[in-house]
Design a protein around this motif. Sequence first.
Motif, PDB file in Angstrom:
ATOM      1  N   SER A 135       0.849  -1.188   0.000  1.00 39.33           N
ATOM      2  CA  SER A 135       0.000   0.000   0.000  1.00 39.33           C
ATOM      3  C   SER A 135       0.886   1.239   0.000  1.00 39.33           C
ATOM      4  O   SER A 135       1.950   1.245   0.635  1.00 39.33           O
ATOM      5  CB  SER A 135      -0.910   0.024   1.242  1.00 39.33           C
ATOM      6  N   PHE A 136       0.459   2.263  -0.705  1.00 38.73           N
ATOM      7  CA  PHE A 136       1.199   3.520  -0.673  1.00 38.73           C
ATOM      8  C   PHE A 136       0.221   4.694  -0.680  1.00 38.73           C
ATOM      9  O   PHE A 136      -0.905   4.593  -1.182  1.00 38.73           O
ATOM     10  CB  PHE A 136       2.200   3.617  -1.840  1.00 38.73           C
ATOM     11  N   PHE A 137       0.669   5.816  -0.127  1.00 39.19           N
ATOM     12  CA  PHE A 137      -0.172   7.000  -0.002  1.00 39.19           C
ATOM     13  C   PHE A 137       0.708   8.181   0.373  1.00 39.19           C
ATOM     14  O   PHE A 137       1.857   8.020   0.770  1.00 39.19           O
ATOM     15  CB  PHE A 137      -1.244   6.785   1.083  1.00 39.19           C
ATOM     16  N   GLU A 138       0.166   9.383   0.226  1.00 33.79           N
ATOM     17  CA  GLU A 138       0.849  10.586   0.669  1.00 33.79           C
ATOM     18  C   GLU A 138       0.258  11.027   2.003  1.00 33.79           C
ATOM     19  O   GLU A 138      -0.957  10.896   2.225  1.00 33.79           O
ATOM     20  CB  GLU A 138       0.730  11.695  -0.374  1.00 33.79           C
ATOM     21  N   PHE A 139       1.121  11.559   2.863  1.00 30.92           N
ATOM     22  CA  PHE A 139       0.727  11.857   4.244  1.00 30.92           C
ATOM     23  C   PHE A 139       1.326  13.189   4.671  1.00 30.92           C
ATOM     24  O   PHE A 139       2.482  13.488   4.351  1.00 30.92           O
ATOM     25  CB  PHE A 139       1.221  10.726   5.165  1.00 30.92           C
ATOM     26  N   ARG A 140       0.529  13.995   5.396  1.00 31.30           N
ATOM     27  CA  ARG A 140       0.997  15.287   5.885  1.00 31.30           C
ATOM     28  C   ARG A 140       0.449  15.554   7.279  1.00 31.30           C
ATOM     29  O   ARG A 140      -0.735  15.334   7.547  1.00 31.30           O
ATOM     30  CB  ARG A 140       0.515  16.411   4.951  1.00 31.30           C
ATOM     31  N   THR A 141       1.313  16.066   8.174  1.00 34.44           N
ATOM     32  CA  THR A 141       0.864  16.390   9.524  1.00 34.44           C
ATOM     33  C   THR A 141       1.866  17.321  10.208  1.00 34.44           C
ATOM     34  O   THR A 141       3.014  17.434   9.783  1.00 34.44           O
ATOM     35  CB  THR A 141       0.696  15.111  10.369  1.00 34.44           C
ATOM     36  N   LEU A 142       1.391  17.954  11.277  1.00 38.73           N
ATOM     37  CA  LEU A 142       2.241  18.658  12.232  1.00 38.73           C
ATOM     38  C   LEU A 142       2.110  18.026  13.617  1.00 38.73           C
ATOM     39  O   LEU A 142       2.708  18.492  14.580  1.00 38.73           O
ATOM     40  CB  LEU A 142       1.851  20.146  12.297  1.00 38.73           C
ATOM     41  N   ASP A 143       1.330  16.963  13.690  1.00 40.26           N
ATOM     42  CA  ASP A 143       1.063  16.260  14.947  1.00 40.26           C
ATOM     43  C   ASP A 143       2.227  15.313  15.258  1.00 40.26           C
ATOM     44  O   ASP A 143       2.642  14.542  14.395  1.00 40.26           O
ATOM     45  CB  ASP A 143      -0.227  15.451  14.794  1.00 40.26           C
ATOM     46  N   PRO A 144       2.762  15.330  16.468  1.00 39.42           N
ATOM     47  CA  PRO A 144       3.898  14.453  16.774  1.00 39.42           C
ATOM     48  C   PRO A 144       3.519  13.014  17.079  1.00 39.42           C
ATOM     49  O   PRO A 144       4.378  12.134  17.099  1.00 39.42           O
ATOM     50  CB  PRO A 144       4.518  15.112  18.013  1.00 39.42           C
ATOM     51  N   GLU A 145       2.229  12.737  17.324  1.00 39.65           N
ATOM     52  CA  GLU A 145       1.864  11.390  17.781  1.00 39.65           C
ATOM     53  C   GLU A 145       0.461  11.028  17.336  1.00 39.65           C
ATOM     54  O   GLU A 145      -0.452  11.854  17.358  1.00 39.65           O
ATOM     55  CB  GLU A 145       1.953  11.323  19.317  1.00 39.65           C
ATOM     56  N   GLY A 146       0.289   9.771  16.916  1.00 37.67           N
ATOM     57  CA  GLY A 146      -1.036   9.294  16.559  1.00 37.67           C
ATOM     58  C   GLY A 146      -0.978   8.146  15.566  1.00 37.67           C
ATOM     59  O   GLY A 146       0.057   7.853  14.963  1.00 37.67           O
ATOM     60  N   ALA A 147      -2.111   7.474  15.395  1.00 38.81           N
ATOM     61  CA  ALA A 147      -2.224   6.312  14.510  1.00 38.81           C
ATOM     62  C   ALA A 147      -2.426   6.759  13.069  1.00 38.81           C
ATOM     63  O   ALA A 147      -3.189   7.682  12.791  1.00 38.81           O
ATOM     64  CB  ALA A 147      -3.377   5.424  14.946  1.00 38.81           C
ATOM     65  N   ILE A 148      -1.746   6.068  12.143  1.00 44.88           N
ATOM     66  CA  ILE A 148      -1.892   6.370  10.719  1.00 44.88           C
ATOM     67  C   ILE A 148      -2.574   5.214   9.994  1.00 44.88           C
ATOM     68  O   ILE A 148      -3.662   5.367   9.448  1.00 44.88           O
ATOM     69  CB  ILE A 148      -0.514   6.650  10.073  1.00 44.88           C
ATOM     70  N   PHE A 149      -1.946   4.030   9.988  1.00 43.19           N
ATOM     71  CA  PHE A 149      -2.395   2.927   9.134  1.00 43.19           C
ATOM     72  C   PHE A 149      -2.298   1.621   9.904  1.00 43.19           C
ATOM     73  O   PHE A 149      -1.324   1.373  10.623  1.00 43.19           O
ATOM     74  CB  PHE A 149      -1.510   2.881   7.882  1.00 43.19           C
ATOM     75  N   TYR A 150      -3.318   0.779   9.742  1.00 45.15           N
ATOM     76  CA  TYR A 150      -3.412  -0.489  10.481  1.00 45.15           C
ATOM     77  C   TYR A 150      -3.799  -1.605   9.515  1.00 45.15           C
ATOM     78  O   TYR A 150      -4.515  -1.388   8.533  1.00 45.15           O
ATOM     79  CB  TYR A 150      -4.468  -0.357  11.580  1.00 45.15           C
ATOM     80  N   GLY A 151      -3.333  -2.813   9.801  1.00 45.34           N
ATOM     81  CA  GLY A 151      -3.758  -3.978   9.040  1.00 45.34           C
ATOM     82  C   GLY A 151      -3.694  -5.230   9.887  1.00 45.34           C
ATOM     83  O   GLY A 151      -2.890  -5.314  10.830  1.00 45.34           O
ATOM     84  N   ASP A 152      -4.559  -6.202   9.585  1.00 48.26           N
ATOM     85  CA  ASP A 152      -4.499  -7.477  10.327  1.00 48.26           C
ATOM     86  C   ASP A 152      -5.045  -8.623   9.489  1.00 48.26           C
ATOM     87  O   ASP A 152      -5.694  -8.427   8.456  1.00 48.26           O
ATOM     88  CB  ASP A 152      -5.217  -7.380  11.679  1.00 48.26           C
ATOM     89  N   THR A 153      -4.727  -9.837   9.930  1.00 51.86           N
ATOM     90  CA  THR A 153      -5.279 -11.069   9.372  1.00 51.86           C
ATOM     91  C   THR A 153      -5.703 -11.958  10.540  1.00 51.86           C
ATOM     92  O   THR A 153      -5.439 -11.633  11.704  1.00 51.86           O
ATOM     93  CB  THR A 153      -4.249 -11.810   8.490  1.00 51.86           C
ATOM     94  N   LYS A 154      -6.358 -13.057  10.220  1.00 45.34           N
ATOM     95  CA  LYS A 154      -6.777 -14.033  11.230  1.00 45.34           C
ATOM     96  C   LYS A 154      -7.622 -13.376  12.322  1.00 45.34           C
ATOM     97  O   LYS A 154      -7.465 -13.639  13.511  1.00 45.34           O
ATOM     98  CB  LYS A 154      -5.563 -14.733  11.859  1.00 45.34           C
ATOM     99  N   GLU A 155      -8.522 -12.458  11.887  1.00 47.55           N
ATOM    100  CA  GLU A 155      -9.446 -11.780  12.794  1.00 47.55           C
ATOM    101  C   GLU A 155      -8.708 -11.048  13.920  1.00 47.55           C
ATOM    102  O   GLU A 155      -9.174 -10.988  15.054  1.00 47.55           O
ATOM    103  CB  GLU A 155     -10.466 -12.769  13.372  1.00 47.55           C
ATOM    104  N   GLY A 156      -7.553 -10.505  13.571  1.00 48.48           N
ATOM    105  CA  GLY A 156      -6.824  -9.692  14.537  1.00 48.48           C
ATOM    106  C   GLY A 156      -5.759 -10.428  15.326  1.00 48.48           C
ATOM    107  O   GLY A 156      -5.064  -9.807  16.137  1.00 48.48           O
TER     108      GLY A 156
END
Length: 390
Positions: free
Chosen positions: A61-82
Amino acid sequence: MDYLTKVVVLFLFHLYFGWLSSISASTISGGEVINLGHRPPSWAPIMQTSANLSDVTSIRSFFEFRTLDPEGAIFYGDTKEGRDWFVLSLRDGIPEMQIGKANILVSVKGGPKLNDGAWYKLELRSEGKYVVLEVNNKVELAVGLESAETDDVLTGIIRLGLGGMLVDPKRLLHPFKPQMDGCVRGGMWLNLSTLWETDPSWELRPCFPEIKKGSYFPGSGLAVFNTSDLPGVETVEKGITIEVYGSWQGTLLSLQSPGFEYVLPKFEGNQENKDLTMELKEGSGSVNTAPPLEPTKLTLNILKHSLTVNGNTVVEDESLDFLSRWREGMLLAFGGVPGQTKDTESSHHLKGCLEKILIQGEDTDLDRALFKHTSVSSHSCPAKAINELT
């Protein structure tokens, strides 16, 4: 039930049912410009999608990202129901990947700081036993995992999420704050065109074309703190110092405790339907109704029996011990007054950019607030161009 609890419960109750009245499930394309902010505090992703791994030809997966925030969730993925999962986040502005697989937990942080307001191209891919992160076409992190309990062949469903996680955050090796004031655009997710389902409490808002550091209040919300959670009194003589830098109009802040309320600036009856702009120059104590052309500074000092604004006493009462009340817990709100009715709140809410909020000399992160309205941007304000991805 104590005063603070009553006020906060009633306040959140009113807002919660306001949200419910506007909730409608929806879907969105993963390639759109997506603002990850402007949502109630939650670990759940603002949007998620899933696919059968038999339909996936590339775990990339690819994307462009911009922020001034020092902390936080961006991208998540899982298999086998987590049971197997990964999450990409920022900590101190630096990318961090955490992976849970079988009996292994891994946390790796590295690469350039991404919270400078520039657009970055990010790519995440799986290469056998490795998860790789590229930033602007350069490999910055590569995390390898191997266990006797892991499967080499992936089958079943893969789930993706933006701005949160689908597993219990207690499973994180290195906990972090999930809220992310950032934007994503041009996403391509596992070479799929599947629509994403959005969190029903989240409203898609545009991203500012250019941004600068600060907290932006659009005139429709506020952020509320319990002062017992904030830096405390060092000496009685110095008391508590709150410094605000920026340009704004409307209510900058308010303080509430049983039998006491202070609003800065105060609104009289004949001003209810007017936009009052507060411009306080350091040391002047004067209030003008003209819009501030340049960023200004306001200093509120809370002493044992008095409050001063830019050195001028605005409240003095020997019967009130403000420093004790601060320690025990007052409501400190930026951008408005908690508990105001619909008829008065819109004209009083702050509109503008608070470039810096210091309490006892420490930066104040609105993401740490007891409550923050979804319209408020914690770490970014509209500004002139910083730079474009090249």
